[in-house]
Write a protein that holds these residues in place. Structure first.
Motif, mmCIF file in Angstrom:
data_model
loop_
_atom_site.group_PDB
_atom_site.id
_atom_site.type_symbol
_atom_site.label_atom_id
_atom_site.label_comp_id
_atom_site.label_asym_id
_atom_site.label_seq_id
_atom_site.Cartn_x
_atom_site.Cartn_y
_atom_site.Cartn_z
ATOM 1 N N GLN A 89 1.887 38.144 -22.532
ATOM 2 C CA GLN A 89 1.598 37.640 -21.194
ATOM 3 C C GLN A 89 1.676 36.107 -21.178
ATOM 4 O OE1 GLN A 89 -0.574 39.226 -23.150
ATOM 5 N NE2 GLN A 89 -1.093 41.232 -22.276
ATOM 6 N N PRO A 90 1.937 35.495 -20.030
ATOM 7 C CA PRO A 90 1.935 34.035 -19.947
ATOM 8 C C PRO A 90 0.637 33.465 -20.526
ATOM 9 C CG PRO A 90 2.789 34.962 -17.918
ATOM 10 C CD PRO A 90 2.291 36.123 -18.731
ATOM 11 N N LEU A 91 0.790 32.440 -21.366
ATOM 12 C CA LEU A 91 -0.338 31.955 -22.163
ATOM 13 C C LEU A 91 -0.526 30.457 -22.000
ATOM 14 C CD1 LEU A 91 -2.490 32.300 -24.468
ATOM 15 C CD2 LEU A 91 -0.603 31.980 -26.086
ATOM 16 N N TYR A 92 -1.780 30.055 -21.729
ATOM 17 C CA TYR A 92 -2.188 28.663 -21.849
ATOM 18 C C TYR A 92 -3.117 28.552 -23.050
ATOM 19 C CZ TYR A 92 -4.497 24.206 -21.187
ATOM 20 O OH TYR A 92 -4.981 22.937 -21.389
ATOM 21 N N GLN A 93 -2.786 27.653 -23.971
ATOM 22 C CA GLN A 93 -3.597 27.475 -25.172
ATOM 23 C C GLN A 93 -3.855 26.003 -25.383
ATOM 24 O OE1 GLN A 93 -2.214 29.710 -28.549
ATOM 25 N NE2 GLN A 93 -3.625 28.766 -29.990
ATOM 26 N N TRP A 94 -5.102 25.682 -25.740
ATOM 27 C CA TRP A 94 -5.429 24.284 -25.990
ATOM 28 C C TRP A 94 -6.249 24.147 -27.268
ATOM 29 C CZ3 TRP A 94 -8.493 27.216 -22.806
ATOM 30 C CH2 TRP A 94 -9.878 27.062 -22.880
ATOM 31 N N HIS A 95 -6.243 22.931 -27.812
ATOM 32 C CA HIS A 95 -6.882 22.688 -29.101
ATOM 33 C C HIS A 95 -7.204 21.200 -29.195
ATOM 34 C CE1 HIS A 95 -7.469 25.148 -32.792
ATOM 35 N NE2 HIS A 95 -7.617 23.966 -33.374
ATOM 36 N N GLY A 96 -8.330 20.866 -29.791
ATOM 37 C CA GLY A 96 -8.676 19.467 -30.005
ATOM 38 C C GLY A 96 -7.830 18.837 -31.094
ATOM 39 N N GLY A 97 -7.421 17.591 -30.873
ATOM 40 C CA GLY A 97 -6.617 16.904 -31.872
ATOM 41 C C GLY A 97 -7.356 16.674 -33.173
ATOM 42 N N ASN A 98 -8.692 16.589 -33.113
ATOM 43 C CA ASN A 98 -9.516 16.417 -34.309
ATOM 44 C C ASN A 98 -10.425 17.626 -34.541
ATOM 45 O OD1 ASN A 98 -8.467 13.862 -34.830
ATOM 46 N ND2 ASN A 98 -10.010 12.845 -33.562
ATOM 47 N N ASP A 99 -9.960 18.784 -34.134
ATOM 48 C CA ASP A 99 -10.751 20.005 -34.247
ATOM 49 C C ASP A 99 -10.971 20.375 -35.711
ATOM 50 O OD1 ASP A 99 -11.843 22.625 -33.948
ATOM 51 O OD2 ASP A 99 -10.771 22.852 -32.057
ATOM 52 N N GLN A 100 -12.210 20.819 -36.018
ATOM 53 C CA GLN A 100 -12.484 21.302 -37.366
ATOM 54 C C GLN A 100 -11.749 22.615 -37.632
ATOM 55 O OE1 GLN A 100 -14.712 20.373 -35.071
ATOM 56 N NE2 GLN A 100 -16.359 19.145 -35.956
ATOM 57 N N VAL A 101 -11.428 23.356 -36.590
ATOM 58 C CA VAL A 101 -10.588 24.545 -36.707
ATOM 59 C C VAL A 101 -9.138 24.069 -36.785
ATOM 60 C CG1 VAL A 101 -9.818 26.663 -35.576
ATOM 61 C CG2 VAL A 101 -12.228 25.971 -35.441
ATOM 62 N N PRO A 102 -8.393 24.423 -37.832
ATOM 63 C CA PRO A 102 -7.078 23.816 -38.066
ATOM 64 C C PRO A 102 -6.111 23.961 -36.894
ATOM 65 C CG PRO A 102 -7.800 24.989 -40.019
ATOM 66 C CD PRO A 102 -8.787 25.316 -38.941
ATOM 67 N N LEU A 103 -5.599 22.827 -36.444
ATOM 68 C CA LEU A 103 -4.633 22.795 -35.352
ATOM 69 C C LEU A 103 -3.303 23.410 -35.769
ATOM 70 C CD1 LEU A 103 -3.511 21.818 -32.594
ATOM 71 C CD2 LEU A 103 -3.208 19.551 -33.642
ATOM 72 N N ASP A 104 -2.892 23.165 -37.025
ATOM 73 C CA ASP A 104 -1.565 23.627 -37.437
ATOM 74 C C ASP A 104 -1.463 25.147 -37.437
ATOM 75 O OD1 ASP A 104 -3.341 23.775 -39.608
ATOM 76 O OD2 ASP A 104 -1.756 23.498 -41.092
ATOM 77 N N LEU A 105 -2.551 25.847 -37.810
ATOM 78 C CA LEU A 105 -2.524 27.301 -37.786
ATOM 79 C C LEU A 105 -2.413 27.831 -36.353
ATOM 80 C CD1 LEU A 105 -5.193 28.318 -40.480
ATOM 81 C CD2 LEU A 105 -2.718 28.089 -40.732
ATOM 82 N N ALA A 106 -3.126 27.177 -35.434
ATOM 83 C CA ALA A 106 -3.046 27.589 -34.034
ATOM 84 C C ALA A 106 -1.645 27.358 -33.480
ATOM 85 C CB ALA A 106 -4.082 26.832 -33.210
ATOM 86 N N GLN A 107 -1.047 26.220 -33.839
ATOM 87 C CA GLN A 107 0.312 25.926 -33.358
ATOM 88 C C GLN A 107 1.324 26.896 -33.953
ATOM 89 O OE1 GLN A 107 0.298 21.756 -34.541
ATOM 90 N NE2 GLN A 107 0.345 21.122 -32.393
ATOM 91 N N TYR A 108 1.160 27.224 -35.226
ATOM 92 C CA TYR A 108 2.073 28.181 -35.855
ATOM 93 C C TYR A 108 2.011 29.531 -35.148
ATOM 94 C CZ TYR A 108 3.765 31.713 -39.091
ATOM 95 O OH TYR A 108 4.409 32.798 -39.623
ATOM 96 N N THR A 109 0.796 29.993 -34.863
ATOM 97 C CA THR A 109 0.636 31.293 -34.210
ATOM 98 C C THR A 109 1.202 31.273 -32.802
ATOM 99 O OG1 THR A 109 -1.344 31.682 -35.549
ATOM 100 C CG2 THR A 109 -1.031 33.093 -33.625
#
Length: 393
Positions: free
Chosen positions: A323-343
């Motif tokens: 489905q159409p997806l909006y996803q956001w993430h903090g640039g200094n998030d303790q949760v890894p940004l690169d894993l979220a971007q990869y997914t």
């Protein structure tokens, strides 16, 4: 949140140091104290019901949502092994008639049943609750499921997705609300985004009849097991949340996630200590601790454990958000940004229109609000039938 951690860390560390020396109690999965409210428990009709069937309901006469009618609905869903369970969703509606429905999965991130949304919506515990009247004012109905399930199995995200979808079914089937079938949006942040993402990913197979037109998720821990491994033995301010995932998963996967054979004395103490805790206490108790303090090395290579974790990780499951997806993430998030971007890239490669925003300078806590504002506008556009944006590359 950081100020709270700093103020509490000295006391918590001193207490932990004393308790860590206590003998370990080999008890298996530690389940939460049962909810004293009998509404949460299904009668003998659970096995005969279908997923999404309403088992019980009650009107909530006193609530903090002006202009809305509020119900709590007990419905049938399915746990991680395919067994039937009873789950609860809270419906906040401006009135009957076809209208958009948003299923919002809060960042419960807890192990105690008293932390569930059906409680925290009304006792001041849910930080997102003040935003709900703004959504109701748009004419939307809002469903807020207890997506961690009847055992508060934090980390069991696939079950959370199933509960979310069955909660939507229950709301649509709940005759007194008179909503019928209208466009559906899904939204969630942090731990809530895990259940939200799974609901979207499994919907084509699990609940193909639901008209989900848009999904908004932020700060997504797409693979908690990998996040823990990447952190290594470095102390982490949010370590308690990672450990709580292991404790919550053990409730759903008692054999695959069995922890007794790999916990240190301090690990046994921490599992007992947070077994009925909400997110704030979990963070304080676990602040700046590390894997080596709670786990004996070796279990991380157990195939059964790895399989259970991967079945609940959006990064590794075969199902993809379509489905159409909006996803956001903090640039200094303790949760890894690169894993979220990869997914998110997996979804892009499958043809999903994804708008992925990085909130500059924001950590896991401060990224929530600005992304949520964007998420509401995003879902509004999906309900209006506008073409979804995408910055897939």
């Amino acid at each position: 949140m950081r100020k709270m951690l700093v103020q509490s860390f000295g006391i918590a560390t001193a207490l932990v140091a004393v308790m860590a020396a206590a003998p370990a109690a080999h008890a298996g999965a530690i389940f939460p104290i049962p909810d004293p409210d009998g509404f949460y428990y299904a009668a003998g009709n659970l096995d005969a019901a279908q997923n999404g069937d309403v088992l019980n309901s009650r009107l909530v006469p006193i609530h903090p949502f002006p202009g809305a009618t509020v119900w709590q609905i007990l419905f049938r869903s399915t746990n991680s092994t395919g067994a039937p369970i009873a789950a609860v969703t809270t419906l906040i509606s401006p009135g009957p008639g076809p209208r958009p429905l948003v299923s919002y999965q809060p960042f419960v991130n807890s192990l105690g049943l008293q932390c569930a949304p059906s409680h925290s919506l009304f006792n001041g515990g849910m930080k997102e609750a003040p935003a709900i009247p703004l959504l109701v004012a748009r004419g939307w109905a809002i469903a807020v499921p207890d997506h961690l399930g009847p055992d508060s199995a934090y980390g069991a995200a696939r079950m959370g997705g199933q509960i979310t979808l069955d909660g939507i079914r229950a709301v649509q089937r709940f005759t007194p609300a008179g909503l019928g079938v209208g466009p559906v949006g899904l939204a969630g942040y942090s731990g809530g985004s895990m259940s939200t993402g799974f609901a979207a990913a499994i919907a084509p197979d699990y609940a193909p009849e639901l008209p989900i037109v848009g999904v908004a998720i932020g700060g997504v821990p797409v693979n908690p097991g990998k996040i823990a491994i990447q952190a290594g033995d470095t102390p982490q301010p949010l370590f308690g949340l990672g450990f709580a995932v292991a404790a919550g998963m053990e409730r759903e996967y008692p054999r695959e996630m069995e922890l007794d054979s790999s916990l240190t004395p301090f690990g046994f103490w921490m599992r007992d200590r947070i077994a009925n805790s909400c997110v704030e206490e979990i963070i304080v108790v676990g602040a700046n601790h590390s894997i080596g303090e709670v786990f004996i090395p070796g279990r991380e290579n157990d195939p059964a454990l790895i399989r259970a974790l991967q079945e609940n990780a959006l990064e590794t499951v075969p199902e993809l958000i379509r489905q159409p997806l909006y996803q956001w993430h903090g640039g200094n998030d303790q949760v890894p940004l690169d894993l979220a971007q990869y997914t998110a890239g997996r979804y892009c490669a499958a043809g999903t229109p994804v708008q992925f925003d990085v909130i500059p300078g924001a950590d896991h806590g401060t990224a929530a609000f600005p992304g949520t504002v964007n998420a509401v506008n995003y879902l509004s556009d999906r309900f209006a039938g506008l073409t979804p944006p995408s910055n897939c590359r």
